[in-house]
Each structure stands twice: as structure tokens, then as C-alpha cells.
Motif scaffolding. Structure first.
Motif, PDB file in Angstrom:
ATOM      1  N   ALA A   1       0.836  -1.212   0.000  1.00  0.00           N
ATOM      2  CA  ALA A   1       0.000   0.000   0.000  1.00  0.00           C
ATOM      3  C   ALA A   1       0.865   1.254   0.000  1.00  0.00           C
ATOM      4  O   ALA A   1       0.558   2.233  -0.704  1.00  0.00           O
ATOM      5  CB  ALA A   1      -0.938  -0.005   1.209  1.00  0.00           C
ATOM      6  N   ALA A   2       1.954   1.246   0.778  1.00  0.00           N
ATOM      7  CA  ALA A   2       2.850   2.409   0.831  1.00  0.00           C
ATOM      8  C   ALA A   2       3.494   2.639  -0.535  1.00  0.00           C
ATOM      9  O   ALA A   2       3.558   3.776  -1.022  1.00  0.00           O
ATOM     10  CB  ALA A   2       3.910   2.209   1.906  1.00  0.00           C
ATOM     11  N   CYS A   3       3.968   1.578  -1.160  1.00  0.00           N
ATOM     12  CA  CYS A   3       4.585   1.705  -2.488  1.00  0.00           C
ATOM     13  C   CYS A   3       3.579   2.217  -3.510  1.00  0.00           C
ATOM     14  O   CYS A   3       3.901   3.089  -4.334  1.00  0.00           O
ATOM     15  CB  CYS A   3       5.146   0.369  -2.956  1.00  0.00           C
ATOM     16  SG  CYS A   3       6.588  -0.157  -2.045  1.00  0.00           S
ATOM     17  N   ALA A   4       2.372   1.695  -3.476  1.00  0.00           N
ATOM     18  CA  ALA A   4       1.334   2.133  -4.414  1.00  0.00           C
ATOM     19  C   ALA A   4       1.037   3.617  -4.221  1.00  0.00           C
ATOM     20  O   ALA A   4       0.868   4.356  -5.199  1.00  0.00           O
ATOM     21  CB  ALA A   4       0.067   1.296  -4.232  1.00  0.00           C
ATOM     22  N   ALA A   5       0.983   4.061  -2.965  1.00  0.00           N
ATOM     23  CA  ALA A   5       0.718   5.480  -2.692  1.00  0.00           C
ATOM     24  C   ALA A   5       1.856   6.359  -3.204  1.00  0.00           C
ATOM     25  O   ALA A   5       1.622   7.423  -3.785  1.00  0.00           O
ATOM     26  CB  ALA A   5       0.519   5.690  -1.189  1.00  0.00           C
ATOM     27  N   ILE A   6       3.088   5.907  -3.008  1.00  0.00           N
ATOM     28  CA  ILE A   6       4.234   6.676  -3.497  1.00  0.00           C
ATOM     29  C   ILE A   6       4.203   6.763  -5.015  1.00  0.00           C
ATOM     30  O   ILE A   6       4.344   7.842  -5.600  1.00  0.00           O
ATOM     31  CB  ILE A   6       5.556   6.039  -3.006  1.00  0.00           C
ATOM     32  CG1 ILE A   6       5.703   6.209  -1.487  1.00  0.00           C
ATOM     33  CG2 ILE A   6       6.759   6.643  -3.736  1.00  0.00           C
ATOM     34  CD1 ILE A   6       6.828   5.388  -0.879  1.00  0.00           C
TER      35      ILE A   6
ATOM     36  N   ALA B   1       1.703   6.434  -7.031  1.00  0.00           N
ATOM     37  CA  ALA B   1       0.548   7.189  -7.521  1.00  0.00           C
ATOM     38  C   ALA B   1       0.678   8.696  -7.310  1.00  0.00           C
ATOM     39  O   ALA B   1       0.129   9.483  -8.085  1.00  0.00           O
ATOM     40  CB  ALA B   1      -0.723   6.690  -6.833  1.00  0.00           C
ATOM     41  N   SER B   2       1.419   9.120  -6.293  1.00  0.00           N
ATOM     42  CA  SER B   2       1.413  10.546  -5.975  1.00  0.00           C
ATOM     43  C   SER B   2       2.732  11.271  -6.204  1.00  0.00           C
ATOM     44  O   SER B   2       2.742  12.486  -6.290  1.00  0.00           O
ATOM     45  CB  SER B   2       0.990  10.747  -4.517  1.00  0.00           C
ATOM     46  OG  SER B   2       1.899  10.093  -3.653  1.00  0.00           O
ATOM     47  N   ALA B   3       3.826  10.557  -6.328  1.00  0.00           N
ATOM     48  CA  ALA B   3       5.124  11.223  -6.483  1.00  0.00           C
ATOM     49  C   ALA B   3       5.387  11.552  -7.950  1.00  0.00           C
ATOM     50  O   ALA B   3       5.026  10.787  -8.849  1.00  0.00           O
ATOM     51  CB  ALA B   3       6.242  10.345  -5.935  1.00  0.00           C
ATOM     52  N   VAL B   4       6.000  12.691  -8.189  1.00  0.00           N
ATOM     53  CA  VAL B   4       6.396  13.075  -9.533  1.00  0.00           C
ATOM     54  C   VAL B   4       7.749  12.464  -9.861  1.00  0.00           C
ATOM     55  O   VAL B   4       7.989  12.003 -10.969  1.00  0.00           O
ATOM     56  CB  VAL B   4       6.482  14.616  -9.653  1.00  0.00           C
ATOM     57  CG1 VAL B   4       7.028  15.037 -10.997  1.00  0.00           C
ATOM     58  CG2 VAL B   4       5.134  15.250  -9.387  1.00  0.00           C
TER      59      VAL B   4
ATOM     60  N   VAL C   1       3.366  13.436   4.852  1.00  0.00           N
ATOM     61  CA  VAL C   1       3.442  12.038   4.451  1.00  0.00           C
ATOM     62  C   VAL C   1       4.609  11.793   3.488  1.00  0.00           C
ATOM     63  O   VAL C   1       5.249  10.737   3.527  1.00  0.00           O
ATOM     64  CB  VAL C   1       2.108  11.572   3.822  1.00  0.00           C
ATOM     65  CG1 VAL C   1       2.201  10.159   3.290  1.00  0.00           C
ATOM     66  CG2 VAL C   1       0.991  11.678   4.843  1.00  0.00           C
ATOM     67  N   GLU C   2       4.921  12.774   2.643  1.00  0.00           N
ATOM     68  CA  GLU C   2       6.004  12.612   1.676  1.00  0.00           C
ATOM     69  C   GLU C   2       7.338  12.322   2.361  1.00  0.00           C
ATOM     70  O   GLU C   2       8.196  11.629   1.809  1.00  0.00           O
ATOM     71  CB  GLU C   2       6.130  13.857   0.785  1.00  0.00           C
ATOM     72  CG  GLU C   2       4.972  14.059  -0.160  1.00  0.00           C
ATOM     73  CD  GLU C   2       3.763  14.744   0.470  1.00  0.00           C
ATOM     74  OE1 GLU C   2       2.798  14.995  -0.266  1.00  0.00           O
ATOM     75  OE2 GLU C   2       3.783  15.025   1.682  1.00  0.00           O
ATOM     76  N   LEU C   3       7.531  12.845   3.581  1.00  0.00           N
ATOM     77  CA  LEU C   3       8.763  12.559   4.308  1.00  0.00           C
ATOM     78  C   LEU C   3       8.840  11.099   4.722  1.00  0.00           C
ATOM     79  O   LEU C   3       9.918  10.509   4.769  1.00  0.00           O
ATOM     80  CB  LEU C   3       8.899  13.477   5.520  1.00  0.00           C
ATOM     81  CG  LEU C   3       9.173  14.946   5.198  1.00  0.00           C
ATOM     82  CD1 LEU C   3       9.112  15.794   6.459  1.00  0.00           C
ATOM     83  CD2 LEU C   3      10.505  15.117   4.501  1.00  0.00           C
ATOM     84  N   GLN C   4       7.689  10.495   5.022  1.00  0.00           N
ATOM     85  CA  GLN C   4       7.675   9.070   5.336  1.00  0.00           C
ATOM     86  C   GLN C   4       8.030   8.258   4.093  1.00  0.00           C
ATOM     87  O   GLN C   4       8.749   7.263   4.172  1.00  0.00           O
ATOM     88  CB  GLN C   4       6.319   8.665   5.887  1.00  0.00           C
ATOM     89  CG  GLN C   4       6.040   9.298   7.235  1.00  0.00           C
ATOM     90  CD  GLN C   4       4.661   8.965   7.760  1.00  0.00           C
ATOM     91  OE1 GLN C   4       4.074   7.962   7.399  1.00  0.00           O
ATOM     92  NE2 GLN C   4       4.149   9.820   8.629  1.00  0.00           N
ATOM     93  N   ALA C   5       7.566   8.707   2.925  1.00  0.00           N
ATOM     94  CA  ALA C   5       7.929   8.041   1.676  1.00  0.00           C
ATOM     95  C   ALA C   5       9.424   8.166   1.440  1.00  0.00           C
ATOM     96  O   ALA C   5      10.084   7.199   1.026  1.00  0.00           O
ATOM     97  CB  ALA C   5       7.155   8.655   0.510  1.00  0.00           C
ATOM     98  N   ALA C   6       9.989   9.326   1.718  1.00  0.00           N
ATOM     99  CA  ALA C   6      11.432   9.527   1.552  1.00  0.00           C
ATOM    100  C   ALA C   6      12.208   8.602   2.485  1.00  0.00           C
ATOM    101  O   ALA C   6      13.242   8.038   2.091  1.00  0.00           O
ATOM    102  CB  ALA C   6      11.794  10.989   1.816  1.00  0.00           C
TER     103      ALA C   6
END
Length: 188
Positions: free
Chosen positions: A10-15, A17-20, A116-121
Motif C-alpha cells: 500500500a505504501a509503495c502504491a501510494a508513493i 501514484a502521488s510522487a512526480v 506524508v512525503e517525508l515518510q515516503a522519503a
């Protein structure tokens, strides 16, 4: 384990889907100590700050390649070496060419629980380190899940080599020297 894998998926899918774009870099401690001059290590403090500065400039390269002509704001997580990152940002901002070339915008710090983007980073950084460790120990020659999932995202992920460090040191020296007051430069 099934819950963890479900969460990671789910985390990978969110990244994805939303990251440029995704930026990341790793450097070995031995390369940092061997190839980064002492005066630069004193200014940087840690390999993390060296990589933070490196990523600031890589964002600018990406912006240039993608037609972004405005300054790009950079956000780091609170609790990182803020004073040193601000100092490096200030050096880049003070140099007119660097400010334009690397699209240096504002620098800010945020709480990773509210951005949330920092958690993705964090996830990308953690997985890059695991991937590098796998490659160097010859356990695997390809990224593991979840990093493998994120390779579909456009990215700039680098292992900093001695050649990269030499280039960064030269850029840093020219920018640092420019940003010093003339009296300081004249004494050296």
C-alpha cells in the motif's frame, strides 16, 4: 509478515501514484572520509548533510531537464542537522549561478508525521541502503521488494562514487569561495 507486506504494498502504491519523481543517494563512510577533504567534512558535519546538499542540487538538475524555471522549495525532516543544512543551502543561495542553475528555493523543515512525503522519503532511503548492502555482499544483484516496486517511478537514485565526490568537491569549493566575504577570501 503478511500484514507488513500488505502495508508495504500500500505504501509503495501510494508513493507511485502521488510522487512526480524520487531522489536518493548513498555514500559509504569510507568514501566520505577518504575523498571528501577535511575542510568540507568540517562544513558538512556528516555524510547525511553531504547527501542532503547533493540532493538539493539534483532537484535543480531535474527541474532544468523538465522545464521548471522557478525556484524549487526543499523540505527536510525536523531533527536532521538543520543548522548545517541551512548553512549549505545558504552557500548555494548566495552564489547567483548556483541559485539559478540548481533552482534553489526556500528551505524548510517539517514533522514527518504531518508530511506524508517525508515518510515516503524515509522508505526510499531505507530501501536504498538495504539494496546497496545486498549488492556489495553479493546476496542479490537486483533491488528487493519494495524498492523493486518503486523502480517504476521516475527516479534519480545514486551510489556516490569517488568520481562523483571529486565533482561535488570542486563545485562546493567554487561556490563556497564565492559566498565568503572578500576579506576572508583575500586572506587565504
Amino acid at each position: 509478515e503478511p500484514r507488513r507486506r500488505e502495508f508495504m504494498a500500500a505504501a509503495c502504491a501510494a508513493i507511485i501514484a502521488s510522487a512526480v519523481y524520487s531522489f536518493g543517494a548513498i555514500i559509504t563512510k569510507s568514501h566520505y572520509e577518504q575523498f571528501v577533504p577535511e575542510d568540507m567534512r568540517n562544513d558538512m558535519g556528516t555524510p547525511y548533510t553531504f547527501l542532503g546538499r547533493y540532493c538539493m542540487t539534483r532537484v535543480g538538475v531535474w527541474a532544468d531537464d523538465n522545464g521548471v524555471d522557478q525556484p524549487v522549495g526543499i523540505v527536510f525532516e525536523h531533527g536532521q542537522p538543520e543548522a548545517v543544512l541551512r548553512f549549505q543551502h545558504g552557500i548555494l543561495s548566495a552564489h547567483e549561478f548556483a541559485r539559478r542553475e540548481f533552482r534553489i528555493g526556500d528551505l524548510s523543515f517539517a514533522d514527518k508525521h504531518s508530511v506524508v512525503e517525508l515518510q515516503a522519503a524515509d522508505l526510499v532511503a531505507y530501501e536504498l541502503v538495504k539494496c546497496w548492502n545486498d549488492l556489495t555482499s553479493k546476496r542479490s544483484n537486483k533491488p528487493r521488494y519494495p524498492l523493486q516496486q518503486m523502480t517504476t517511478l521516475r527516479h534519480d537514485w545514486n551510489k556516490i562514487t569517488a568520481i562523483d565526490i571529486a565533482r561535488e568537491v570542486e563545485i562546493w569549493k567554487s561556490i563556497r569561495d564565492y559566498s565568503r566575504p572578500p576579506k576572508t577570501r583575500d586572506r587565504e
